[in-house]
Design a protein around this motif. Structure first.
Motif, PDB file in Angstrom:
ATOM      1  N   LEU A 108     -13.155  -1.341  -3.933  1.00  0.00           N
ATOM      2  CA  LEU A 108     -11.728  -1.484  -4.151  1.00  0.00           C
ATOM      3  C   LEU A 108     -11.080  -2.036  -2.889  1.00  0.00           C
ATOM      4  CD1 LEU A 108     -11.089   1.958  -5.835  1.00  0.00           C
ATOM      5  CD2 LEU A 108     -11.442  -0.236  -6.966  1.00  0.00           C
ATOM      6  N   PHE A 109     -10.300  -3.097  -3.064  1.00  0.00           N
ATOM      7  CA  PHE A 109      -9.555  -3.651  -1.932  1.00  0.00           C
ATOM      8  C   PHE A 109      -8.290  -4.304  -2.447  1.00  0.00           C
ATOM      9  CE2 PHE A 109     -12.824  -6.642  -3.202  1.00  0.00           C
ATOM     10  CZ  PHE A 109     -12.136  -7.832  -3.359  1.00  0.00           C
ATOM     11  N   ASP A 110      -7.321  -4.478  -1.564  1.00  0.00           N
ATOM     12  CA  ASP A 110      -6.037  -5.046  -1.953  1.00  0.00           C
ATOM     13  C   ASP A 110      -6.035  -6.557  -1.753  1.00  0.00           C
ATOM     14  OD1 ASP A 110      -5.666  -5.464   0.774  1.00  0.00           O
ATOM     15  OD2 ASP A 110      -4.244  -3.820   1.009  1.00  0.00           O
ATOM     16  N   GLU A 111      -4.861  -7.154  -1.968  1.00  0.00           N
ATOM     17  CA  GLU A 111      -4.751  -8.615  -1.876  1.00  0.00           C
ATOM     18  C   GLU A 111      -4.984  -9.132  -0.469  1.00  0.00           C
ATOM     19  OE1 GLU A 111      -0.805  -6.829  -1.025  1.00  0.00           O
ATOM     20  OE2 GLU A 111      -2.237  -6.544  -2.643  1.00  0.00           O
TER      21      GLU A 111
ATOM     22  N   ALA B 203      -4.919   5.531  -7.143  1.00  0.00           N
ATOM     23  CA  ALA B 203      -4.857   5.615  -5.682  1.00  0.00           C
ATOM     24  C   ALA B 203      -3.556   6.320  -5.317  1.00  0.00           C
ATOM     25  CB  ALA B 203      -4.920   4.228  -5.062  1.00  0.00           C
ATOM     26  N   LEU B 204      -3.663   7.525  -4.805  1.00  0.00           N
ATOM     27  CA  LEU B 204      -2.487   8.282  -4.398  1.00  0.00           C
ATOM     28  C   LEU B 204      -2.136   7.962  -2.955  1.00  0.00           C
ATOM     29  CD1 LEU B 204      -3.408  11.730  -5.958  1.00  0.00           C
ATOM     30  CD2 LEU B 204      -1.954   9.949  -6.913  1.00  0.00           C
ATOM     31  N   ASN B 205      -0.856   8.057  -2.654  1.00  0.00           N
ATOM     32  CA  ASN B 205      -0.375   7.823  -1.285  1.00  0.00           C
ATOM     33  C   ASN B 205      -0.714   6.442  -0.753  1.00  0.00           C
ATOM     34  OD1 ASN B 205       0.722  10.450  -1.118  1.00  0.00           O
ATOM     35  ND2 ASN B 205      -1.295  11.247  -0.640  1.00  0.00           N
ATOM     36  N   VAL B 206      -0.732   5.460  -1.645  1.00  0.00           N
ATOM     37  CA  VAL B 206      -0.979   4.086  -1.230  1.00  0.00           C
ATOM     38  C   VAL B 206       0.352   3.353  -1.318  1.00  0.00           C
ATOM     39  CG1 VAL B 206      -2.181   1.933  -1.748  1.00  0.00           C
ATOM     40  CG2 VAL B 206      -3.363   4.120  -1.990  1.00  0.00           C
ATOM     41  N   ASP B 207       0.792   2.829  -0.222  1.00  0.00           N
ATOM     42  CA  ASP B 207       2.087   2.137  -0.181  1.00  0.00           C
ATOM     43  C   ASP B 207       1.877   0.648  -0.390  1.00  0.00           C
ATOM     44  OD1 ASP B 207       4.764   1.641   0.086  1.00  0.00           O
ATOM     45  OD2 ASP B 207       4.727   1.634   2.275  1.00  0.00           O
ATOM     46  N   ARG B 208       1.512   0.283  -1.628  1.00  0.00           N
ATOM     47  CA  ARG B 208       1.266  -1.116  -1.959  1.00  0.00           C
ATOM     48  C   ARG B 208       1.864  -1.385  -3.328  1.00  0.00           C
ATOM     49  NH1 ARG B 208      -4.406  -0.026   0.206  1.00  0.00           N
ATOM     50  NH2 ARG B 208      -4.198  -0.691   2.347  1.00  0.00           N
ATOM     51  N   THR B 209       2.441  -2.546  -3.495  1.00  0.00           N
ATOM     52  CA  THR B 209       3.043  -2.916  -4.765  1.00  0.00           C
ATOM     53  C   THR B 209       2.285  -4.108  -5.342  1.00  0.00           C
ATOM     54  OG1 THR B 209       5.210  -2.203  -4.000  1.00  0.00           O
ATOM     55  CG2 THR B 209       5.155  -3.667  -5.907  1.00  0.00           C
ATOM     56  N   PHE B 210       1.929  -4.009  -6.621  1.00  0.00           N
ATOM     57  CA  PHE B 210       1.223  -5.084  -7.315  1.00  0.00           C
ATOM     58  C   PHE B 210       2.052  -5.521  -8.502  1.00  0.00           C
ATOM     59  CE2 PHE B 210      -1.976  -2.478  -5.262  1.00  0.00           C
ATOM     60  CZ  PHE B 210      -2.706  -3.423  -4.594  1.00  0.00           C
ATOM     61  N   GLU B 211       2.094  -6.815  -8.754  1.00  0.00           N
ATOM     62  CA  GLU B 211       2.817  -7.337  -9.915  1.00  0.00           C
ATOM     63  C   GLU B 211       1.849  -7.940 -10.902  1.00  0.00           C
ATOM     64  OE1 GLU B 211       5.990  -9.943  -8.839  1.00  0.00           O
ATOM     65  OE2 GLU B 211       6.688  -8.592  -7.279  1.00  0.00           O
TER      66      GLU B 211
END
Length: 71
Positions: free
Chosen positions: A15-18, A63-71
């Motif tokens: 799992l990884f973000d943008e 994912a709790l406590n993750v400060d990321r926004t996905f559209e």
């Protein structure tokens, strides 16, 4: 002598973000009908769910406590 095959599979990944940063300690659940299989990603975002009976699964990631926004 009777032998029985055990045809089990696995779902694994990372799992990884943008920004390609790992998303650690995330809950992953594979759902097949009434059956639920759970695991958690490690500090590098890697996970593996096994053994899984053959079939199709819905996979849910929380994912709790993750400060990321996905559209």
């Amino acid at each position: 002598m009777q032998l029985m095959a055990q045809n089990f599979g696995a779902i694994q990944g990372r799992l990884f973000d943008e920004r390609k940063e790992s998303i650690p300690f995330t809950e992953i659940t594979a759902v097949q009908g009434e059956n639920r299989f759970h695991t958690q990603s490690d500090e590098d975002g890697r996970f593996i769910l096994k053994p899984l009976p053959p079939g199709a699964y819905d996979v849910r990631v929380v994912a709790l406590n993750v400060d990321r926004t996905f559209e």
